[in-house]
Design an enzyme around this catalytic site. Sequence first.
Site, PDB file in Angstrom:
ATOM      1  CB  ALA A   1      -0.890  -0.010   1.236  1.00  0.00           C
TER       2      ALA A   1
ATOM      3  N   GLY B   1       0.872  -5.323   0.558  1.00  0.00           N
ATOM      4  CA  GLY B   1      -0.244  -5.522  -0.373  1.00  0.00           C
ATOM      5  C   GLY B   1       0.204  -6.158  -1.688  1.00  0.00           C
TER       6      GLY B   1
ATOM      7  CD  GLU C   1       1.849  -5.612   5.536  1.00  0.00           C
ATOM      8  OE1 GLU C   1       2.736  -6.463   5.796  1.00  0.00           O
ATOM      9  OE2 GLU C   1       1.117  -5.699   4.536  1.00  0.00           O
TER      10      GLU C   1
HETATM   11  N1  CAA Z   1       4.488   3.425  -0.437  1.00  0.00           N
HETATM   12  C1  CAA Z   1       4.890   4.612  -0.940  1.00  0.00           C
HETATM   13  N2  CAA Z   1       6.049   4.807  -1.572  1.00  0.00           N
HETATM   14  C2  CAA Z   1       6.877   3.765  -1.707  1.00  0.00           C
HETATM   15  C3  CAA Z   1       6.552   2.488  -1.207  1.00  0.00           C
HETATM   16  C4  CAA Z   1       5.295   2.329  -0.551  1.00  0.00           C
HETATM   17  N3  CAA Z   1       4.866   1.145  -0.090  1.00  0.00           N
HETATM   18  N4  CAA Z   1       7.566   1.640  -1.480  1.00  0.00           N
HETATM   19  C5  CAA Z   1       8.501   2.371  -2.126  1.00  0.00           C
HETATM   20  N5  CAA Z   1       8.088   3.652  -2.272  1.00  0.00           N
HETATM   21  C6  CAA Z   1       8.797   4.765  -2.893  1.00  0.00           C
HETATM   22  C7  CAA Z   1       9.919   5.268  -2.010  1.00  0.00           C
HETATM   23  O1  CAA Z   1       9.435   6.162  -1.022  1.00  0.00           O
HETATM   24  C8  CAA Z   1      10.802   5.947  -3.029  1.00  0.00           C
HETATM   25  O2  CAA Z   1      10.253   7.189  -3.358  1.00  0.00           O
HETATM   26  P1  CAA Z   1      11.211   8.539  -3.429  1.00  0.00           P
HETATM   27  O3  CAA Z   1      12.100   8.264  -4.594  1.00  0.00           O
HETATM   28  O4  CAA Z   1      10.224   9.624  -3.666  1.00  0.00           O
HETATM   29  O5  CAA Z   1      11.941   8.589  -2.145  1.00  0.00           O
HETATM   30  C9  CAA Z   1      10.670   5.049  -4.265  1.00  0.00           C
HETATM   31  O6  CAA Z   1       9.446   4.323  -4.078  1.00  0.00           O
HETATM   32  C10 CAA Z   1      11.789   4.037  -4.414  1.00  0.00           C
HETATM   33  O7  CAA Z   1      11.874   3.300  -3.197  1.00  0.00           O
HETATM   34  P2  CAA Z   1      13.251   3.085  -2.392  1.00  0.00           P
HETATM   35  O8  CAA Z   1      14.159   4.247  -2.583  1.00  0.00           O
HETATM   36  O9  CAA Z   1      12.909   2.720  -0.994  1.00  0.00           O
HETATM   37  O10 CAA Z   1      13.846   1.832  -3.196  1.00  0.00           O
HETATM   38  P3  CAA Z   1      14.776   0.657  -2.634  1.00  0.00           P
HETATM   39  O11 CAA Z   1      15.207  -0.125  -3.840  1.00  0.00           O
HETATM   40  O12 CAA Z   1      15.846   1.205  -1.735  1.00  0.00           O
HETATM   41  O13 CAA Z   1      13.833  -0.260  -1.707  1.00  0.00           O
HETATM   42  C11 CAA Z   1      11.786  -1.445  -1.150  1.00  0.00           C
HETATM   43  C12 CAA Z   1      12.728  -0.926  -2.276  1.00  0.00           C
HETATM   44  C13 CAA Z   1      12.499  -2.559  -0.382  1.00  0.00           C
HETATM   45  C14 CAA Z   1      10.551  -1.999  -1.847  1.00  0.00           C
HETATM   46  C15 CAA Z   1      11.456  -0.284  -0.191  1.00  0.00           C
HETATM   47  O14 CAA Z   1      10.989   0.821  -0.957  1.00  0.00           O
HETATM   48  C16 CAA Z   1      10.399  -0.596   0.832  1.00  0.00           C
HETATM   49  O15 CAA Z   1      10.698  -1.214   1.842  1.00  0.00           O
HETATM   50  N6  CAA Z   1       9.133  -0.170   0.612  1.00  0.00           N
HETATM   51  C17 CAA Z   1       8.059  -0.266   1.566  1.00  0.00           C
HETATM   52  C18 CAA Z   1       7.522  -1.694   1.675  1.00  0.00           C
HETATM   53  C19 CAA Z   1       6.425  -1.796   2.721  1.00  0.00           C
HETATM   54  O16 CAA Z   1       6.607  -1.513   3.893  1.00  0.00           O
HETATM   55  N7  CAA Z   1       5.233  -2.227   2.272  1.00  0.00           N
HETATM   56  C20 CAA Z   1       4.076  -2.437   3.129  1.00  0.00           C
HETATM   57  C21 CAA Z   1       3.089  -1.306   2.935  1.00  0.00           C
HETATM   58  S1  CAA Z   1       1.696  -1.438   4.024  1.00  0.00           S
HETATM   59  C22 CAA Z   1       0.624  -2.506   3.252  1.00  0.00           C
HETATM   60  O17 CAA Z   1       0.863  -3.011   2.176  1.00  0.00           O
HETATM   61  C23 CAA Z   1      -0.672  -2.726   4.015  1.00  0.00           C
HETATM   62  C24 CAA Z   1      -1.609  -3.737   3.425  1.00  0.00           C
HETATM   63  O18 CAA Z   1      -1.529  -4.912   3.736  1.00  0.00           O
HETATM   64  C25 CAA Z   1      -2.704  -3.340   2.535  1.00  0.00           C
END
Ligand code: CAA
Length: 257
Positions: A65, A108, A131
């Site tokens: 998400a 998600g 999460e």
């Molecule tokens: N939401 C919003 N933005 C996100 C995102 C997310 N889930 N995941 C990545 N992005 C964005 C980053 O903020 C970044 O944006 P900026 O360039 O503006 O800073 C861009 O995408 C690239 O991401 P990274 O620089 O972090 O890239 P990376 O290669 O270093 O890492 C990753 C990749 C491991 C996927 C890391 O981005 C990450 O850990 N993301 C979050 C994952 C997460 O916690 N997901 C769970 C969300 S909650 C959920 O899903 C609830 C549900 O069950 C419905």
Amino acid sequence: MTYSTVLTEIRGRVGVVTLNRPQAMNAFNNLMLGELFDALEAFDRDDNVGAMVVTGGEKAFAAGADIKEMAESSPFGMIKQGRVEKWDRIRAIKKVVIAAVSGWALGGGCELALSCDMIIASESAKFGQPEVTIGIIPGAGGTQRLARLLGKQLAMEMVINNRTLTAAEALHFGMVNRVVPVEGYLDAAVAFAEEIASRAPLAVRMAKDSVNAAFETTLTEGLRAEKRNFYPLFSTEDQKEGMRAFIEKRKPNWKGR
Ligand code: CAA
């Protein structure tokens, strides 16, 4: 129909939906979630489509998400948006949906893959439910689907302690159907879906419904559901055609009725 956060195309008899927010690692904002399900429902209604593939990018299938969109939300705000209820729409899809996963399938994104009927993973695919690292729990079915699919111990580890699974581990634990090279992973998933699209459409639909029944109910009820799907197929033209084609040693010509 054109969308701004997903791309759609029909390849052969396969409808392909590609998540397209690469700048955010395909994180689901509300718009993309709605457009994804709109696109799947449109393919579900389209007689030219026999099966579907959902995919993302090579580096990220979907990173969950959109944290930036959710960060300041209140419980009531989340309920009002029906944020997690929206995911019920994928459960109502009748045709088979294959997830073609490469790179990150987190939160998600992992739950989307699990909501599909089968998963083709590239060698770089990584599945996880991070999460708890941002103060919430999975809300789109992750706790339930992982527990049913992988058993309690591994599901606990993934959901409670952010354990991620590589593609090879996911294959080992029965979470994905195939692991294929990164190059051509989407083509492999489309070929897999094309094979499904070549089967008798009503039988495939009943088969999907019957297997899904196993995750909803007791064995006795599940066997009843299977029978309810089995007998009516003998009223279809495709059952007559399929069996005649077998006897006459030729390929069947499905009508979907
Ligand atoms: N939401 C919003 N933005 C996100 C995102 C997310 N889930 N995941 C990545 N992005 C964005 C980053 O903020 C970044 O944006 P900026 O360039 O503006 O800073 C861009 O995408 C690239 O991401 P990274 O620089 O972090 O890239 P990376 O290669 O270093 O890492 C990753 C990749 C491991 C996927 C890391 O981005 C990450 O850990 N993301 C979050 C994952 C997460 O916690 N997901 C769970 C969300 S909650 C959920 O899903 C609830 C549900 O069950 C419905």
